[in-house]
Design a protein around this motif. Structure first.
Motif, short mmCIF file in Angstrom:
data_model
loop_
_atom_site.label_atom_id
_atom_site.label_comp_id
_atom_site.label_asym_id
_atom_site.label_seq_id
_atom_site.Cartn_x
_atom_site.Cartn_y
_atom_site.Cartn_z
N SER A 56 0.88 -1.09 -0.05
CA SER A 56 -0.04 0.04 0.03
C SER A 56 0.99 1.16 -0.04
O SER A 56 0.36 2.43 -0.23
N ALA A 57 2.08 0.98 0.57
CA ALA A 57 2.91 2.20 0.63
C ALA A 57 3.90 2.55 -0.50
O ALA A 57 4.44 3.50 -0.91
N PHE A 58 4.43 1.28 -1.08
CA PHE A 58 5.45 1.22 -2.06
C PHE A 58 4.82 1.38 -3.39
O PHE A 58 5.70 1.86 -4.33
N VAL A 59 3.78 0.96 -3.76
CA VAL A 59 3.03 0.98 -5.25
C VAL A 59 2.49 2.46 -5.23
O VAL A 59 1.68 2.79 -4.50
N PRO A 60 3.08 3.23 -6.29
CA PRO A 60 2.37 4.35 -6.43
C PRO A 60 0.93 4.51 -6.73
O PRO A 60 0.55 3.54 -7.48
N ALA A 61 0.21 5.37 -6.31
CA ALA A 61 -1.15 5.46 -6.48
C ALA A 61 -1.77 5.74 -8.00
O ALA A 61 -2.84 5.22 -8.46
N ARG A 62 -0.63 6.34 -8.47
CA ARG A 62 -0.85 6.58 -9.87
C ARG A 62 -0.41 5.65 -11.20
O ARG A 62 -0.47 5.63 -12.05
N TYR A 63 -0.21 4.34 -10.28
CA TYR A 63 0.42 3.15 -11.25
C TYR A 63 -0.51 2.81 -12.13
O TYR A 63 -1.87 2.62 -11.95
N ASP A 64 -0.22 2.88 -13.57
CA ASP A 64 -1.27 2.70 -14.48
C ASP A 64 -0.97 1.21 -15.47
O ASP A 64 -1.73 1.00 -16.66
#
Length: 346
Positions: A56-64
């Motif tokens: 939850s902290a390592f994967v960017p929220a904007r990962y597409d």
């Protein structure tokens, strides 16, 4: 109905699905402790000080899910593990590059070893023009290294077949060869590490499957494992031919905080059932869960922090149950030892 036989078959199937994929000397639990001791002796305890990496902290929220985003995630794993990335070539065309390497090996076999061409069943699956196009796109070093590896293996395989005189031995060799010939190049794997220096090129390469970018956790788990090869094999810190070499590489990723990703990715969840992923890890769900528990317990004994970091929401249910059960065993064992030594466990 043989109930005992059926039970044993189910147990073997469960071991295959959830257990380590390689033999671990001394058994998984002892092997994990001994191997963690080796890693601490080689790298110190600082890699564990950073703590477990949370999805939850390592994967960017904007990962597409794009290749660009996946490559950035690979570089982020490099930074966390403190592995220099300037000489590593990350790419997401593993299937194409492997097919090109095998196809090149087949054409070289026919040209350089015509006496074996009638024995070998290895097939070129990519037209020469497509191989050339892939090489021109920048994959020439990877294709060359893979082609050399495939050629050496096929020459040995075909030579053994040609020279075998015992019918049973020949049948056994043929069966093994067919298993290779009938499978696509690199099948069963979702990532690979290549030392391009063996082919006279610069640096190393991490190849990931074209399907990997869609799942950021798979990108992270695969990259953390392959970076273990970069360090342990690339710097000649470990004999890559030892039977548990791949399992040590998995543990190297756990040691650097990526145990949640390896444990969660060990078994693929599909509606109504569970199945193995394609060789994404060698410890299996059980081994990775036990390794994560050992990692958390060691951190607790080294620093005055919670025995259970903020993990529950990040772990798949089966992984959570296994990890917590193993942690409970480690705590109980430590309490018994501390009572016997007269020093309470903090």
């Amino acid at each position: 109905m043989n109930l005992i036989g059926a039970w044993r078959r189910r147990q073997r199937e469960r071991d295959l699905l959830y257990g380590p994929k390689v033999m671990l000397p001394g058994g998984p639990e002892q092997w994990i402790e001994d191997s963690l001791d080796w890693l601490v002796g080689r790298f110190g305890v600082e890699p564990m000080r950073r703590g477990p990496v949370l999805p939850s902290a390592f994967v960017p929220a904007r990962y597409d899910g794009s290749e660009h985003a996946a490559r950035e995630l690979c570089l982020r794993v490099c930074a966390w593990m403190e592995v220099p990335d300037d000489r590593i070539r990350f790419s997401f065309r593993m299937e194409d590059v492997r097919a090109a390497g095998r196809s090149t090996a087949v054409r070289r076999l026919r040209a350089e070893h015509p006496e074996l061409a009638g024995i070998s069943g290895l097939q070129a699956t990519m037209p020469a023009g497509d191989v050339d196009g892939l090489a021109a796109a920048g994959y020439a070093p990877e294709i060359a290294v893979l082609a050399e590896r495939e050629l050496i293996a096929e020459v040995k395989r075909s030579t053994e077949l040609r020279d075998a005189t015992d019918p049973e031995r020949r049948a056994e060799l043929y069966e093994r060869a067919v298993a290779v010939w009938s499978a696509p190049a690199g099948s069963g794997s979702r990532a690979a590490w290549l030392d391009l220096r063996t082919g006279g090129h610069d640096g190393t390469a991490v190849l990931l499957s074209a399907t990997t970018p869609a799942d950021p956790s798979a990108v992270i788990a695969a990259t953390a494992h392959e970076l273990g090869h970069e360090v342990l094999w690339g710097y000649h810190l470990m004999d890559r031919n030892r039977p548990d070499a791949e399992a040590v590489t998995d543990l190297f990723a756990v040691f650097h905080g990526f145990g949640i990703f390896l444990a969660n990715q060990a078994v693929e969840r599909v509606p109504g059932r569970r199945r193995m992923r394609q060789s994404l890890g060698y410890l299996g769900e059980r081994g990775a869960s036990d390794a994560l528990a050992a990692y958390c317990f060691r951190r607790h004994t080294l620093w005055p922090e919670s025995l259970l970091p903020v993990l529950p929401a990040e772990l798949d249910r089966a992984v959570r149950i296994r990890t917590f059960a193993r942690l409970a065993t480690l705590v109980k064992r430590a309490e018994i030892d501390s009572i016997q030594e007269g020093a309470p466990l903090r």
